[in-house]
Structures are given as structure tokens and as C-alpha cells.
Write an enzyme that holds these catalytic residues in place. Structure first.
Site, PDB file in Angstrom:
ATOM      1  N   ASP A 111      31.783  40.416  32.387  1.00 26.65           N
ATOM      2  CA  ASP A 111      32.629  39.275  32.871  1.00 26.65           C
ATOM      3  C   ASP A 111      32.775  39.387  34.488  1.00 26.65           C
ATOM      4  O   ASP A 111      33.634  39.872  34.927  1.00 26.65           O
ATOM      5  CB  ASP A 111      34.203  39.176  32.267  1.00 26.65           C
ATOM      6  CG  ASP A 111      34.687  37.843  32.671  1.00 26.65           C
ATOM      7  OD1 ASP A 111      34.317  37.076  33.415  1.00 26.65           O
ATOM      8  OD2 ASP A 111      35.907  37.957  32.301  1.00 26.65           O
ATOM      9  N   LYS A 153      39.169  45.938  33.240  1.00 23.94           N
ATOM     10  CA  LYS A 153      40.081  46.172  32.400  1.00 23.94           C
ATOM     11  C   LYS A 153      39.203  46.662  31.126  1.00 23.94           C
ATOM     12  O   LYS A 153      38.040  46.399  30.718  1.00 23.94           O
ATOM     13  CB  LYS A 153      41.054  44.941  32.080  1.00 23.94           C
ATOM     14  CG  LYS A 153      40.288  43.603  31.924  1.00 23.94           C
ATOM     15  CD  LYS A 153      41.122  42.477  31.539  1.00 23.94           C
ATOM     16  CE  LYS A 153      40.173  41.344  31.302  1.00 23.94           C
ATOM     17  NZ  LYS A 153      40.994  40.129  31.269  1.00 23.94           N
ATOM     18  N   PRO A 154      40.188  47.062  30.306  1.00 20.29           N
ATOM     19  CA  PRO A 154      39.443  47.792  29.023  1.00 20.29           C
ATOM     20  C   PRO A 154      38.373  46.459  28.235  1.00 20.29           C
ATOM     21  O   PRO A 154      37.375  46.950  27.852  1.00 20.29           O
ATOM     22  CB  PRO A 154      40.547  48.114  28.043  1.00 20.29           C
ATOM     23  CG  PRO A 154      41.661  48.475  29.036  1.00 20.29           C
ATOM     24  CD  PRO A 154      41.545  47.491  30.213  1.00 20.29           C
ATOM     25  N   ASN A 173      36.725  44.475  29.601  1.00 20.18           N
ATOM     26  CA  ASN A 173      35.495  44.140  30.139  1.00 20.18           C
ATOM     27  C   ASN A 173      34.573  45.365  30.555  1.00 20.18           C
ATOM     28  O   ASN A 173      33.753  45.276  31.200  1.00 20.18           O
ATOM     29  CB  ASN A 173      36.054  43.415  31.675  1.00 20.18           C
ATOM     30  CG  ASN A 173      36.315  42.142  31.453  1.00 20.18           C
ATOM     31  OD1 ASN A 173      36.251  41.602  30.628  1.00 20.18           O
ATOM     32  ND2 ASN A 173      36.965  41.451  32.844  1.00 20.18           N
ATOM     33  N   ASP A 216      38.277  42.271  38.422  1.00 19.12           N
ATOM     34  CA  ASP A 216      38.920  42.340  36.924  1.00 19.12           C
ATOM     35  C   ASP A 216      38.479  43.181  36.165  1.00 19.12           C
ATOM     36  O   ASP A 216      38.126  42.965  34.796  1.00 19.12           O
ATOM     37  CB  ASP A 216      38.293  40.874  36.389  1.00 19.12           C
ATOM     38  CG  ASP A 216      39.480  40.297  35.349  1.00 19.12           C
ATOM     39  OD1 ASP A 216      40.667  40.851  35.382  1.00 19.12           O
ATOM     40  OD2 ASP A 216      38.996  39.588  34.567  1.00 19.12           O
TER      41      ASP A 216
END
Length: 204
Positions: free
Chosen positions: A20, A4-5, A7, A2
Site C-alpha cells: 500500500d 502500520k501492521p 501494511n 502509512d
């Protein structure tokens, strides 16, 4: 699984933290030990991959294999997500800026718009690095985060990168797969034209 920006956090001195870890998947011989740490981070909640038909992750930054089958992911899935994150930073939006189930369909079947078509000032080598991360076939991506980091370092230092743009023949094959009906119609039309030319030559 997961990345992504949202996180990825960057500190005041350039330190980077990934946050996360809720759906992280442990791979390797020391998996049990790491799994215990992840359970602690999650507050004692253990994540199961056994739920059939459940897509886990953020669709805008999810690899094609993750969108199809949560059991088939490996570290190259994170390479795709890193590439999608870089794409979003450079283009201002993820590779497929859409919503709903359309995202999963595009992740599985369509190619993202090349970065330089969005912003021509983006260096070709940087576009090549990002698009290599976003290959549908995991085997065509960087084999590890270290390999990706090395190529980014080469780019930043003005050195030749190891990634190369997809060849013309490879792009043509992908185009044919995507537009199969159009390609068949074109070949049939070309065959008819060639046959007519041949007939015309014989009758002269």
C-alpha cells in the site's frame, strides 16, 4: 507515510514486504524516477500534497508532525510509525488505543504509556528503543531506519544499545509542560511555605 501492521507482510522465510504505497512521498534527487514507479503501482494515480487541512495517513500510527502538517514530514516520520508498529506488537494495541479525533489530540499532546507498565517482562533496552522512535520531537528519534535496525540488532545480539532512556531532567521538563497549571500552583504553594518558615525563624 502509512507504515502500520496491516501494511507489513512477512513471508514464510522471513522476507518482509511493505504494501500500500498510495500516499508515499518521494524525497531525494531521484524523486522523479521513483515517482513514475509509484504512479505505476498506484495505477496511474498521482497523489497531491496540496490539499490544505487534509490529514493523510492512519492516525493510530501517525507521527505528530504528520498529524499537524503533511508538508513537514521526512524519513523520521516513518521511524515514528515503525515504533508505533513495534509498540502494537509488544503491547497488543497501538500507542493510543482510542478512536475518533481523540487519537490526533493524543498523538500531538500526550505521551504513550511506557511498555513496561503494560508488560513488565518486556526488556528495558527494547522499551527504550521503541520509546525513542515515539519521541514527539523528530530530532530525538533515530535519524534513519538503518540506525533503528542497528540498535535492534545490538539488542538481539545482547550488545549495548546506543539509545538511552530519557534523563530525569528531560522527563521532568515534559511533565511540567503537560501540567503547567499544577506546576505553577505547586511553586506558589512552596514559596508561601518557605516564606512562612522564614518568618517563623525570624520571630523566634
Amino acid at each position: 507515510r502509512d507504515l502500520k501492521p496491516e501494511n507489513v507482510m512477512v513471508g514464510d522465510f522471513g522476507e518482509v514486504l511493505v504494501v500500500d504505497w498510495g500516499i508515499a512521498k518521494v524525497i531525494g534527487s531521484d524523486g522523479d524516477a521513483v515517482d513514475e514507479v509509484l504512479e505505476t503501482v498506484r495505477g496511474g494515480t498521482k497523489v497531491s500534497d496540496t490539499r490544505v487541512g487534509i490529514v493523510t495517513g492512519s492516525p493510530s500510527y501517525m507521527s505528530p508532525e504528520q498529524a499537524k502538517d503533511v508538508h513537514s514530514v521526512d524519513p523520521r516520520t516513518d521511524i515514528y510509525s515503525l515504533g508505533a508498529t513495534l509498540y502494537a506488537l509488544l503491547a497488543g494495541h497501538p500507542p493510543f488505543p482510542t478512536t475518533g479525533m481523540d487519537i490526533l489530540f493524543k498523538v500531538l499532546h500526550e505521551e504513550p504509556v511506557p511498555l513496561r507498565k503494560i508488560n513488565a517482562s518486556i526488556p528495558l533496552d527494547l522499551e527504550t528503543i521503541v520509546m525513542k522512535c515515539l519521541e514527539k520531537d523528530p530530532a530525538r528519534r533515530y535519524p534513519s531506519a538503518q540506525a533503528l535496525a542497528d540498535d535492534l540488532r545490538h539488542f538481539l545480539d545482547g550488545e549495548p544499545i546506543k539509545a538511552r532512556p530519557a534523563s530525569l531532567s528531560y522527563r521532568f521538563k515534559k511533565y511540567l509542560r503537560k501540567h503547567k497549571r499544577l506546576a505553577i500552583a505547586g511553586m506558589v504553594g512552596l514559596s508561601i511555605v518557605m516564606a512562612l518558615i522564614g518568618w517563623g525563624i525570624k520571630t523566634q
